[in-house]
Design a protein around this motif. Structure first.
Motif, mmCIF file in Angstrom:
data_model
loop_
_atom_site.group_PDB
_atom_site.id
_atom_site.type_symbol
_atom_site.label_atom_id
_atom_site.label_comp_id
_atom_site.label_asym_id
_atom_site.label_seq_id
_atom_site.Cartn_x
_atom_site.Cartn_y
_atom_site.Cartn_z
ATOM 1 N N GLU A 66 63.775 47.437 67.546
ATOM 2 C CA GLU A 66 63.283 45.997 67.846
ATOM 3 C C GLU A 66 63.473 44.876 67.383
ATOM 4 N N PHE A 67 64.041 44.422 68.134
ATOM 5 C CA PHE A 67 64.045 42.326 66.996
ATOM 6 C C PHE A 67 63.070 41.356 67.671
ATOM 7 N N PHE A 77 71.545 43.063 55.911
ATOM 8 C CA PHE A 77 71.418 45.197 55.655
ATOM 9 C C PHE A 77 69.922 45.677 54.811
ATOM 10 N N VAL A 78 68.534 46.096 54.615
ATOM 11 C CA VAL A 78 67.776 46.143 53.692
ATOM 12 C C VAL A 78 67.359 47.843 53.602
ATOM 13 N N ALA A 79 67.759 48.093 54.453
ATOM 14 C CA ALA A 79 66.946 49.412 54.916
ATOM 15 C C ALA A 79 68.336 50.387 55.990
ATOM 16 N N VAL A 80 68.572 51.668 55.631
ATOM 17 C CA VAL A 80 69.388 52.760 56.925
ATOM 18 C C VAL A 80 68.758 52.421 58.320
ATOM 19 N N THR A 108 65.218 32.908 63.087
ATOM 20 C CA THR A 108 65.702 34.242 61.888
ATOM 21 C C THR A 108 64.774 35.447 63.181
ATOM 22 N N ILE A 109 65.710 36.780 62.769
ATOM 23 C CA ILE A 109 65.700 37.758 63.599
ATOM 24 C C ILE A 109 65.147 38.248 63.026
ATOM 25 N N ALA A 110 64.034 39.506 62.619
ATOM 26 C CA ALA A 110 63.804 40.780 62.365
ATOM 27 C C ALA A 110 64.167 41.800 62.863
ATOM 28 N N VAL A 111 65.441 42.661 62.359
ATOM 29 C CA VAL A 111 65.239 44.274 63.138
ATOM 30 C C VAL A 111 64.472 45.173 62.097
ATOM 31 N N ARG A 169 59.006 49.514 59.967
ATOM 32 C CA ARG A 169 59.791 48.970 58.943
ATOM 33 C C ARG A 169 60.583 47.915 59.374
ATOM 34 N N THR A 170 61.481 46.858 58.363
ATOM 35 C CA THR A 170 62.073 45.963 58.606
ATOM 36 C C THR A 170 63.500 47.148 58.215
#
Length: 287
Positions: free
Chosen positions: A77-78, A66-69, A93-96, A101-102
């Motif tokens: 978005e997934f 978890f890299v950002a609030v 791999t999944i980018a949320v 921003r991620t």
């Protein structure tokens, strides 16, 4: 009491396809009255997104950072990027993302479970007294009941003991869908790990989080063991094995009432002092 409920949370987990492809999904959040979405909610949504991307396979493990609030008032978005899709195993791999921003990344392993060659399971917790002897916990969500063994207030800085918390959790209904059962198990892995770490240290507890100390869940890994089915209570056994340098590491196991191991998990958390001027260090996913 917030508007949170089991039915609402299962609806949040059930991310929807975005467009005609099978690699993009959208979803919402349930912040429970707070202005931040739990990292474990994002993890649960990634479990469902991966399951929908690879129908016919089951999620065996998911590792999220978890890299950002994430703002619960804004859509998520997934973006699923398949790494490999073989006859049995698949990975992605999944980018949320949110607002360009991620917020989190997740690596997922799936397979088609095969017949046993060997089988055993083992859990490391002490012999439990059971939910009947445990203390009720007020974590408002309609349709969910929580009790903790030997701990009356898991966030109290003055309630000191070993860095271990055993939490019994029961839902009024267990989902029929396999991916939602796994998502539901994953969701609670983010709730008590930092409290487990703080419990061993007098004068500090999660009641102080975001007031005198800055805490955040930075990463969760969950490994599912077959079959992922249960009735009634399940026990989340948390054990903090390290704390230092502003971080904590907790390992845990999820066990049915009759002692069958459903899943194992780990959590890396941040525990740091506020910076001068009262400014907290950046937090990825607050408790």
């Amino acid at each position: 009491m917030t508007g949170s409920s089991l039915a609402r949370m299962l609806d949040v987990f059930d991310v929807a396809p975005a467009g005609a492809g099978r690699s993009a999904f959208t979803g919402g959040s349930d912040g429970g009255g707070r202005r931040v979405a739990d990292g474990s909610q994002l993890l649960a949504q990634c479990v469902v997104a991966a399951s929908k991307t690879f129908p016919g396979r089951t999620v065996r493990s998911a590792h999220a950072l978890f890299v950002a609030v994430a703002d619960p008032a804004q859509p998520l978005e997934f973006a699923v990027a398949p790494v490999r899709e073989g006859r049995s195993f698949a990975s992605a791999t999944i980018a949320v993302g949110q607002g360009g921003r991620t917020c989190a990344t997740c690596t997922v392993l799936l397979d088609r479970p095969g017949p046993d060659v060997v089988r055993h399971d083992a859990w490391t917790g002490p012999a439990p007294a059971g939910p009947g002897a445990a203390h009720p916990v007020d974590m408002p969500m309609r349709g969910r009941e929580i009790r903790i063994e030997d701990v009356r207030d898991y966030g109290d800085p003055d309630e000191v003991g070993p860095p271990v918390i055993d939490a019994w959790v029961r839902y009024e209904a267990v989902p029929e869908r396999d991916d939602l059962r796994r998502a539901l198990l994953a969701h609670f892995t983010g709730h008590l790990a930092i409290s487990t770490t703080m419990r061993a240290h007098p004068g500090i507890g999660t009641a102080q989080a975001h007031d005198t100390v800055s805490t955040a869940v930075m990463g969760i890994a969950v490994h599912f063991h077959e079959p992922v089915r249960w009735d009634g209570w399940v026990r989340y056994h948390h054990e903090s094995v390290y704390a230092g340098a502003g971080m904590s590491h907790v390992r845990g196991q999820i066990v049915t009432g009759d002692g069958r191991l459903l899943a194992s998990f780990t959590q890396d958390g941040m525990i740091r002092a506020f910076e001068p001027r009262g400014q907290a260090m950046p937090a990825a996913s607050r408790l």
